[in-house]
Write an enzyme that holds these catalytic residues in place. Structure first.
Site, PDB file in Angstrom:
ATOM      1  N   ARG A 115       0.952  -1.247   0.036  1.00  0.00           N
ATOM      2  CA  ARG A 115      -0.006   0.011   0.042  1.00  0.00           C
ATOM      3  C   ARG A 115       0.791   1.340   0.033  1.00  0.00           C
ATOM      4  O   ARG A 115       0.725   2.209  -0.777  1.00  0.00           O
ATOM      5  CB  ARG A 115      -1.022  -0.078   1.414  1.00  0.00           C
ATOM      6  CG  ARG A 115      -1.866   1.281   1.323  1.00  0.00           C
ATOM      7  CD  ARG A 115      -2.488   1.750   0.017  1.00  0.00           C
ATOM      8  NE  ARG A 115      -3.061   0.761  -0.748  1.00  0.00           N
ATOM      9  CZ  ARG A 115      -3.317   0.705  -2.010  1.00  0.00           C
ATOM     10  NH1 ARG A 115      -2.733   1.716  -2.759  1.00  0.00           N
ATOM     11  NH2 ARG A 115      -4.086  -0.051  -2.546  1.00  0.00           N
ATOM     12  N   LYS A 150       2.508  24.695  -3.469  1.00  0.00           N
ATOM     13  CA  LYS A 150       1.295  24.138  -2.917  1.00  0.00           C
ATOM     14  C   LYS A 150       1.362  22.487  -3.053  1.00  0.00           C
ATOM     15  O   LYS A 150       0.884  21.970  -3.789  1.00  0.00           O
ATOM     16  CB  LYS A 150       0.221  24.597  -3.700  1.00  0.00           C
ATOM     17  CG  LYS A 150      -0.207  26.226  -3.671  1.00  0.00           C
ATOM     18  CD  LYS A 150      -1.278  26.599  -4.199  1.00  0.00           C
ATOM     19  CE  LYS A 150      -1.502  28.293  -4.225  1.00  0.00           C
ATOM     20  NZ  LYS A 150      -2.558  28.656  -4.977  1.00  0.00           N
ATOM     21  N   LYS A 182       5.288  38.869  -3.080  1.00  0.00           N
ATOM     22  CA  LYS A 182       3.608  38.745  -3.138  1.00  0.00           C
ATOM     23  C   LYS A 182       2.846  40.042  -2.859  1.00  0.00           C
ATOM     24  O   LYS A 182       3.282  40.708  -2.303  1.00  0.00           O
ATOM     25  CB  LYS A 182       3.108  37.287  -2.787  1.00  0.00           C
ATOM     26  CG  LYS A 182       4.025  36.214  -3.361  1.00  0.00           C
ATOM     27  CD  LYS A 182       3.631  34.972  -2.802  1.00  0.00           C
ATOM     28  CE  LYS A 182       2.197  34.430  -3.147  1.00  0.00           C
ATOM     29  NZ  LYS A 182       2.065  34.161  -4.613  1.00  0.00           N
ATOM     30  N   GLU A 215       5.495  39.630  -7.592  1.00  0.00           N
ATOM     31  CA  GLU A 215       4.087  39.365  -8.214  1.00  0.00           C
ATOM     32  C   GLU A 215       3.465  40.749  -8.075  1.00  0.00           C
ATOM     33  O   GLU A 215       3.289  41.461  -7.107  1.00  0.00           O
ATOM     34  CB  GLU A 215       3.437  38.277  -7.324  1.00  0.00           C
ATOM     35  CG  GLU A 215       1.998  38.255  -7.571  1.00  0.00           C
ATOM     36  CD  GLU A 215       1.020  37.393  -6.589  1.00  0.00           C
ATOM     37  OE1 GLU A 215       0.514  37.898  -5.878  1.00  0.00           O
ATOM     38  OE2 GLU A 215       1.322  36.429  -6.285  1.00  0.00           O
ATOM     39  N   ASP A 236      -0.042  38.253 -12.234  1.00  0.00           N
ATOM     40  CA  ASP A 236      -1.190  37.123 -11.423  1.00  0.00           C
ATOM     41  C   ASP A 236      -2.673  37.462 -11.596  1.00  0.00           C
ATOM     42  O   ASP A 236      -3.106  38.559 -11.552  1.00  0.00           O
ATOM     43  CB  ASP A 236      -0.848  37.170  -9.766  1.00  0.00           C
ATOM     44  CG  ASP A 236      -1.681  36.128  -9.085  1.00  0.00           C
ATOM     45  OD1 ASP A 236      -1.628  35.140  -9.419  1.00  0.00           O
ATOM     46  OD2 ASP A 236      -2.464  36.468  -8.185  1.00  0.00           O
TER      47      ASP A 236
END
Length: 308
Positions: A115, A150, A182, A215, A236
């Site tokens: 598994r 992510k 960002k 960004e 973005d």
């Protein structure tokens, strides 16, 4: 000289850059400890200690392979006497019904490691398969497909390797890897000349090898960022028209990255605007594990499909 990224010879050329064995073993050992903390109770009471088996990982659907070394590690760390024979390599494509790898040896060890090995192989192959689709969709444009941070906590090094197996590339690996300002950072830095000064001051504190990316989410932020002389500017959630306008205004002074609303259906149009890089969190955060099964034959001749 304008910033450029060297193009791959072919849109699906694979540069996997292998994951160190120690990193694979660390992840697999943690997974085995979670799944098999005190021994496989089922195997120990049902399967004779001297039973031997042969098993093959069979593709139930087409895809791109990634994670064979993790599968091997799951088996070998469960029972070092198991013998494994890959039928292909990471980065290779396969059809439904193809064999990816074969395992032979003690049945208890094979079933106990099944598994964990399949979980990692299925997830990594799912990422490689999705990435290959994005890379193919953007073929001929010169745009590089990259992942984001992510990723699944604890599995980033494997998931990013899977992206490379699919012909994609990696963004910064972690928060210590590069500077990436960002929207939430810019909100604290002001606008116009004030923003330019803040970015230049940050740049002055960095070593010459450190990459600096900023960004923006509006075209009216572009001039202040351009004046700071950063390496990459991320546009973005821009419309296609604004992406093309941004590429024209940057004009090679920085690499241009597009992000936001990137899917396999939209990536070709985004790439056609002339951006250098297209980043998509979907390559890792919402990808579907590929359907792979383990078909096991024990000495009795019975066959089981790995659905444990």
């Amino acid at each position: 000289m304008p910033n450029t990224i060297p193009a791959l010879d072919t849109p699906t050329a694979v540069i996997p850059l292998p994951v160190p064995a120690r990193a694979i073993n660390q992840i697999v050992l943690a997974a085995l400890a979670e799944d098999n903390p005190r021994g496989d109770l089922t195997g120990n009471v049902l399967i004779p200690a001297d039973a031997r088996a042969t098993a093959s990982v069979i593709a139930r659907e087409p895809g791109t392979c990634a994670g064979l070394d993790t599968f091997i590690a799951a088996m070998k760390l469960t029972d070092p006497t198991l013998e494994l024979t890959p039928a292909l390599a990471d980065g290779d494509e396969f059809a439904a019904g193809d064999t990816l790898i074969t395992v032979t040896g003690p049945a208890r060890g094979l079933l106990a490691g099944e598994r964990v090995g399949l979980n990692l192989l299925q997830r990594m192959s799912g990422i490689a398969t999705a990435t290959r689709a994005y890379v193919r969709a953007a073929a001929g444009t010169g745009a590089r497909i990259v992942d984001t941070r992510k990723t699944t906590p604890g599995l980033r090094i494997l998931e990013r390797y899977a992206v490379r197996c699919g012909g994609g590339h990696n963004h910064r690996d972690n928060l210590s890897d590069a500077v990436m300002a960002k929207d939430n950072h810019l909100a604290l830095l002001g606008t116009g000349a004030e923003l330019t000064a803040a970015l230049r001051n940050a740049r002055a504190q960095l070593g010459h090898t450190v990459h600096f990316e900023v960004e923006i989410d509006r075209l009216d932020q572009l001039d202040a960022v351009l004046a700071a002389g950063v390496d990459t500017i991320m546009l973005d959630n821009f419309s296609l028209a604004d992406l093309a306008a941004g590429v024209r205004r940057i004009a090679g002074a920085a690499l241009v990255e597009a992000s936001g609303n990137v899917t396999v259906d939209t990536v070709a149009a985004i790439a056609a605007t002339g951006v250098d890089v297209i980043s998509s969190g979907a390559l890792t955060h919402s990808v579907r594990a590929l359907d792979l099964g383990l078909d096991v034959t024990i000495e009795t001749g019975t066959t089981e499909t790995g659905t444990i």
